[in-house]
Design a protein around this motif. Structure first.
Motif, PDB file in Angstrom:
ATOM      1  N   THR A 229     -25.195  47.585 -17.759  1.00  0.00           N
ATOM      2  CA  THR A 229     -23.774  47.240 -17.739  1.00  0.00           C
ATOM      3  C   THR A 229     -23.522  46.058 -16.810  1.00  0.00           C
ATOM      4  OG1 THR A 229     -23.364  48.809 -15.951  1.00  0.00           O
ATOM      5  CG2 THR A 229     -22.938  49.583 -18.186  1.00  0.00           C
TER       6      THR A 229
ATOM      7  N   ALA B  12     -21.899  57.163 -25.123  1.00  0.00           N
ATOM      8  CA  ALA B  12     -21.276  58.023 -26.120  1.00  0.00           C
ATOM      9  C   ALA B  12     -21.433  57.454 -27.530  1.00  0.00           C
ATOM     10  CB  ALA B  12     -19.803  58.217 -25.801  1.00  0.00           C
ATOM     11  N   LEU B  13     -21.509  56.121 -27.635  1.00  0.00           N
ATOM     12  CA  LEU B  13     -21.673  55.517 -28.959  1.00  0.00           C
ATOM     13  C   LEU B  13     -23.144  55.378 -29.335  1.00  0.00           C
ATOM     14  CD1 LEU B  13     -18.945  52.737 -28.751  1.00  0.00           C
ATOM     15  CD2 LEU B  13     -18.901  54.797 -30.170  1.00  0.00           C
TER      16      LEU B  13
ATOM     17  N   THR C  37     -24.472  49.332 -27.047  1.00  0.00           N
ATOM     18  CA  THR C  37     -24.627  50.381 -28.047  1.00  0.00           C
ATOM     19  C   THR C  37     -25.730  50.030 -29.038  1.00  0.00           C
ATOM     20  OG1 THR C  37     -22.295  50.927 -27.872  1.00  0.00           O
ATOM     21  CG2 THR C  37     -23.445  51.684 -29.839  1.00  0.00           C
TER      22      THR C  37
ATOM     23  N   LEU D 254     -14.779  44.216 -22.250  1.00  0.00           N
ATOM     24  CA  LEU D 254     -15.315  45.579 -22.205  1.00  0.00           C
ATOM     25  C   LEU D 254     -16.024  45.914 -23.506  1.00  0.00           C
ATOM     26  CD1 LEU D 254     -15.600  48.527 -21.141  1.00  0.00           C
ATOM     27  CD2 LEU D 254     -13.366  48.984 -22.130  1.00  0.00           C
ATOM     28  N   TRP D 255     -15.358  45.586 -24.641  1.00  0.00           N
ATOM     29  CA  TRP D 255     -15.925  45.994 -25.922  1.00  0.00           C
ATOM     30  C   TRP D 255     -17.096  45.123 -26.334  1.00  0.00           C
ATOM     31  CZ3 TRP D 255     -15.625  50.598 -27.590  1.00  0.00           C
ATOM     32  CH2 TRP D 255     -14.569  51.397 -27.149  1.00  0.00           C
TER      33      TRP D 255
ATOM     34  N   GLY E  87     -20.398  54.861 -19.821  1.00  0.00           N
ATOM     35  CA  GLY E  87     -20.063  56.093 -20.525  1.00  0.00           C
ATOM     36  C   GLY E  87     -19.761  55.852 -21.993  1.00  0.00           C
ATOM     37  N   LEU E  88     -18.921  54.839 -22.253  1.00  0.00           N
ATOM     38  CA  LEU E  88     -18.579  54.536 -23.652  1.00  0.00           C
ATOM     39  C   LEU E  88     -19.826  54.158 -24.437  1.00  0.00           C
ATOM     40  CD1 LEU E  88     -15.286  52.463 -23.256  1.00  0.00           C
ATOM     41  CD2 LEU E  88     -15.567  54.586 -24.549  1.00  0.00           C
ATOM     42  N   ALA E  89     -20.657  53.285 -23.837  1.00  0.00           N
ATOM     43  CA  ALA E  89     -21.851  52.834 -24.541  1.00  0.00           C
ATOM     44  C   ALA E  89     -22.787  54.005 -24.810  1.00  0.00           C
ATOM     45  CB  ALA E  89     -22.564  51.746 -23.739  1.00  0.00           C
TER      46      ALA E  89
ATOM     47  N   VAL F 209     -19.788  46.825 -24.404  1.00  0.00           N
ATOM     48  CA  VAL F 209     -20.108  48.162 -24.907  1.00  0.00           C
ATOM     49  C   VAL F 209     -20.824  48.072 -26.256  1.00  0.00           C
ATOM     50  CG1 VAL F 209     -19.071  50.252 -25.854  1.00  0.00           C
ATOM     51  CG2 VAL F 209     -18.331  49.391 -23.640  1.00  0.00           C
TER      52      VAL F 209
ATOM     53  N   LYS G 269     -17.201  53.323 -16.856  1.00  0.00           N
ATOM     54  CA  LYS G 269     -16.489  53.371 -18.134  1.00  0.00           C
ATOM     55  C   LYS G 269     -17.332  52.707 -19.220  1.00  0.00           C
ATOM     56  CE  LYS G 269     -12.035  51.846 -19.962  1.00  0.00           C
ATOM     57  NZ  LYS G 269     -10.940  50.930 -19.575  1.00  0.00           N
ATOM     58  N   ALA G 270     -17.832  51.490 -18.917  1.00  0.00           N
ATOM     59  CA  ALA G 270     -18.650  50.791 -19.905  1.00  0.00           C
ATOM     60  C   ALA G 270     -19.905  51.602 -20.211  1.00  0.00           C
ATOM     61  CB  ALA G 270     -19.014  49.394 -19.393  1.00  0.00           C
TER      62      ALA G 270
END
Lengths: 218, 292
Positions: free
Chosen positions: B212, B83-84, B148, B140-141, B79-81, B144, B76-77
């Motif tokens: 991550t 994607a950003l 990012t 998490l954020w 993928g989000l990172a 991320v 999740k971390a």
């Protein structure tokens, strides 16, 4: 602003201690990874299949493993094998073992950038293996190796901060120490960043300069 | 690659004597490596790492669920990172290539700065600075956002290098057809650059996924963090070694799959440039090997 400056001047010795530890880690792991990485690189270009396979195995394992896991394995795992060293020693070994894999790849690809004809010509002249290596191949490989090598050392320098997560009192841990002394984290982190930029900048400048000088003619 | 290199810059084809010598060294080296492996296994055995007690946990459904949740948190971390970071990289690269100083300079400053700061320190900024102001953001954020900024800056350099390395005639021809700069960049340069840089981009994503694991340090419950929990259980004799071996296997297989994809892409890209026109050489900036 005054407050910001005070955080540094009041705690100068803590900052100095932290960054000295960082530099020690960097120097130890840096020299070590150059030696071990070069040996691994030599294995990977050697005519001995067993050594080539071992080099390839090591590099592929380590490159796909997070540095934090290497740290965790050494610091939490190896004491369970009755191997007890200080956190600092474990941290140096972790950084050394991790960075060596990247040095190995740079050395290997550097040697591969030298055209085969160069070696053939040298051997046709009757040069021995050592002569071919030291007079023909390495001087030419050196050019393509040095800039990426500096960039690896740069990454190593930044990676030393991971040791802060494993109870080694280096630069990344300064904010923890100061926070316990009642300082805010924000100014401390800014100071750590500034000091780090001071350490990283010379490496970046050197790398760019060499790339500009040697980059164009390949 | 793979297999015996036919001839290398260092050696000729071995003759009968060299072959004999190589075989002897090969046997010696194999024995040495085997001895090393045996020593490690003996250490494991001597300290009871193979005892059933230390492995039992890994067979329990509850523990397996823990590991799965950790793996999902890692993905999740990552993928989000990713994607950003990709759009951030594109925008920053566009800024660096802009004709306007007002865009170019800040973009350059941002890219250079975020590449120079240690990633962990970036993550610490997101994690600790809100605490100073009486709020907090989820771990998490913090992870991320740190990932990012750092990877976005590195990707920006990759995109930029890719665009710069597209042959000049391509953009000249496009301008001659009357395209505007935006069109030239998006229709002509970017597609070619992305294609050439795809392997490098994927290997940077491997680096991102590996990083991550830094979430462990700010107690984000990803795979490594879960591994520490499982390994730290006294009832099972502190099974750090078995647990970390499993965790390492998970990381290595995930990243190997990604790396294999990158290699395949590279081979495909090389094959599909059938014309003699510039097979865009992966720019040998030190950063391309970056991701250490």
């Amino acid at each position: 602003m005054g407050e910001f400056l005070r955080v540094f001047s009041d705690n100068r010795s803590i900052f100095v201690d932290g960054f000295l530890t960082t530099i020690q880690l960097f120097a130890l792991a840096g020299v070590g990874c150059l030696v071990v990485g070069t040996l691994l690189g030599a294995m990977r270009v050697s005519p001995i299949p067993a050594l080539r396979a071992f080099g390839a195995f090591y590099v592929n394992m380590i490159r796909n493993t997070p540095l934090t896991l290497v740290f965790a394995f050494l610091i939490f795992g190896t004491p369970k094998l009755n191997v007890n060293l200080s956190f600092f020693t474990f941290a140096s070994i972790a950084l050394l073992a991790y960075t060596s894999a990247f040095v190995c790849e740079v050395v290997r690809s550097g040697i591969n950038t030298v055209p085969v004809g160069q070696g053939e010509a040298a051997r046709a002249l009757g040069m021995t293996f050592t002569q071919v290596l030291s007079l023909i191949v390495l001087p030419q490989a050196f050019r393509s190796i040095t800039p990426p090598l500096i960039s690896i050392l740069n990454a190593l320098l930044k990676n030393t901060t991971v040791a802060a997560g494993f109870a080694v009192g280096e630069a990344g841990a300064i904010q923890d120490i100061l926070s316990e002394l009642g300082e805010k984290r924000t100014p401390t982190l800014l100071w750590i960043t500034i000091c780090f930029l001071g350490l990283v900048l010379p490496l970046i400048v050197a790398q760019r300069a060499l790339e500009r000088r040697w980059g164009g003619n390949r | 690659m793979g297999g015996q290199p036919v001839t290398s810059v260092l050696y000729d084809m071995p003759g009968p004597r060299a072959r004999r010598r190589n075989r002897a060294i090969s046997v010696g080296a194999s024995l040495l490596i085997l001895a090393l492996v045996a020593y490690v296994l003996w250490r494991f055995e001597a300290t009871g790492q193979f005892e059933a007690l230390r492995w039992k946990q890994l067979t329990l459904p509850a523990v397996q669920r823990e590991l799965r949740d950790g793996l999902l948190a890692t993905l999740k971390a990552g993928g989000l990172a990713a994607a950003l970071a990709l759009p951030f990289g594109v925008i920053a690269a566009a800024g660096r290539l802009s004709d306007h100083r007002l865009l170019r300079w800040p973009a350059t400053a941002i890219v250079e700065l975020f590449r120079a700061i240690p990633l962990l320190i970036l993550i610490f900024f997101f994690y600790y600075v809100p605490l100073d102001y009486g709020t907090s953001i989820p771990t998490l954020w913090a992870l991320v956002l740190g990932l990012t900024l750092y990877n976005g800056a590195v990707l920006a350099e990759i995109f930029r290098a890719g665009i710069v390395s597209v042959a000049k005639g391509q953009s000249e021809a496009a301008y001659a057809l009357g395209m505007r700069k935006g069109q030239v960049t998006t229709l002509i340069l970017l597609p070619q650059a992305v294609r050439a840089m795809l392997p490098t981009i994927v290997s940077q994503l491997v680096v991102l996924l590996k990083d991550t694991a830094l979430g462990f340090i700010i107690t984000y419950p990803e795979l490594l963090y879960v591994g520490k929990q499982i390994g730290g259980r006294a009832v099972y004799g502190f099974p750090y070694i078995p647990t970390y071996l499993v965790v390492a296997a998970a990381y290595i297989s995930m990243n190997t799959v990604l790396s294999l994809a990158a290699n395949r892409l590279e081979r495909r890209t090389r094959r599909s440039f059938k014309t003699t026109a510039d097979v865009v050489p992966p720019p040998q900036t030190g950063d391309a090997v970056g991701g250490v």
